[in-house]
Design an enzyme around this catalytic site. Sequence first.
Site, PDB file in Angstrom:
ATOM      1  N   CYS A   1       2.097   0.498  -8.667  1.00 54.04           N
ATOM      2  CA  CYS A   1       3.279   1.153  -8.105  1.00 54.04           C
ATOM      3  C   CYS A   1       4.528   0.973  -8.956  1.00 54.04           C
ATOM      4  O   CYS A   1       5.506   1.687  -8.784  1.00 54.04           O
ATOM      5  CB  CYS A   1       3.536   0.641  -6.690  1.00 54.04           C
ATOM      6  SG  CYS A   1       3.584  -1.144  -6.584  1.00 54.04           S
TER       7      CYS A   1
ATOM      8  N   GLU B   1       5.775  -3.496   0.739  1.00 55.02           N
ATOM      9  CA  GLU B   1       5.867  -3.077  -0.661  1.00 55.02           C
ATOM     10  C   GLU B   1       5.033  -1.818  -0.782  1.00 55.02           C
ATOM     11  O   GLU B   1       3.809  -1.866  -0.748  1.00 55.02           O
ATOM     12  CB  GLU B   1       5.363  -4.183  -1.584  1.00 55.02           C
ATOM     13  CG  GLU B   1       5.805  -3.999  -3.023  1.00 55.02           C
ATOM     14  CD  GLU B   1       4.711  -3.433  -3.888  1.00 55.02           C
ATOM     15  OE1 GLU B   1       4.739  -2.202  -4.116  1.00 55.02           O
ATOM     16  OE2 GLU B   1       3.854  -4.197  -4.343  1.00 55.02           O
TER      17      GLU B   1
ATOM     18  N   GLY C   1       0.828  -1.202   0.000  1.00 55.49           N
ATOM     19  CA  GLY C   1       0.000   0.000   0.000  1.00 55.49           C
ATOM     20  C   GLY C   1       0.857   1.243   0.000  1.00 55.49           C
ATOM     21  O   GLY C   1       2.023   1.225  -0.408  1.00 55.49           O
TER      22      GLY C   1
END
Length: 489
Positions: free
Chosen positions: A293, A259, A237
């Site tokens: 991401c 992560e 997140g």
Amino acid sequence: MTGAPQRLYIGGEWVEPAGGHYEVINPADESVVGLAPEASRPQVEEAARAAAEAFEGWSRTKPEERAAILDRAADIMQREFEPWTALAQAETGAPTGIARGMQVGVGVARFRRYAKGALEPVERGLPPQVTEAGPMGRAAILGALEVRQPVGVVTCITSYNNPWANPAGKVAPALAMGNTVVVKPAPQDPLSVFRMADALHEAGVPAGVVNVVGGLSMEVGEAAVDSPYVDMVSFTGSTAVGQRIAEVCGRSMKRQLMELGGKGAAIVFEDADLDAAVMGIGTTFSFYSGQICTAPTRVIVHRSVHDRLIEKLSGYLAFMKVGDPAAAGTVVGPVISAAHRDRVESYVDLGKKEGARIAYGGERPVVGDGRGFYVAPTLLTDCTNDMRVVREEIFGPVVVVVPFDGDEDEAVRLANDSDFGLLSYVWSGDSARAFRVARRLRAGGIGVNTIGRNMEAPFGGFKRSGVGRDVGSYALHAYSEIQSIVWTG
């Protein structure tokens, strides 16, 4: 797609949520997908306790038995592929191609991978050491064994951008290593994670080994992190939330796998294949509408090819259909929520105020009757590295372009001038230069003339992009502690 209200999965039983239910909204048309459960703090604590009680038995289960359960769960996911893919698409708004190729299918593949992973060796013999007689005892030859042991109870807090690949990448290796889990799915699209629990339950996972709780309240996530029964937290997140979780973990030295955010730099040199670079950079617009991401969102391009790259990117965008993710030909679907749409659009407005130019996009698209949370794929040029749109993660279909005039040293300096360091990219016709530059970039992964990923390569970030590495065998290592056994003979 509404059905029976979803219950929690605690200690091998389906349990009514103490906090009732809330609606899961389809981001494409704002219809109700289903009713998700709202757990209470005591119920999360009950789930963690159940996982702790199940740990001793599960951790001592033969690897072949753990592998068989993971394989059977994958079989069930494959059997239910169509309805569970439809559910994931409704929850996330992913276009059909992505929903089919990257959601349940990836979940199946990861369970298969870690069924094999359960059988990987966990012991490694080390060279013997000869010691002279002294204060520690007589002369001896000491043998040593490195043993990977499960951590214990792992809380898995998953992201909303892929409710199959992300949870599967946590749950499957954690179980393969002999851990038990408490899964807290993202509140926007939790129903798919409960289907994963269905598969594991039918596959015969023992009671308490897998628990799934959820809810809109921050209290649910907090309880899953600070429970004294939890030994490790695996979180995907935002960096801000990851920092808060890390602070809580630090109080009791819980292990962490984080992560977090990314702002991937894409360096494009003057000798790059611009068509290949455009195809790679363009995935920011199309892949989960930029809610990823690892996206190459920050383009650092040599000025000699700057205008040509902008022209090609603009042309690429012109063919991207924004619309209903279930409709044929749709490339860009909605973002996850109205609040996130507003956030992404606010960054585009901020970019204009900071002096960036909108080369393409920028206006909210209207799809169908106007419902849904759609954002126009947007290309911002005339950017500099001090702008917030360049420095902060937008997490939407927005690409910023920063030109450079000098050599590779300047490109590297601009790329590394970031709080993030997850994935970055280099496009150049000179392979030697591309690899030389890649080695200098402060990021956990580098793509050289590709956005592709080797799914056995370690994955994780430098700086504020995370802590630890997973994927492939590295995930098995992440969910284990290393123990040394030394003996003399």
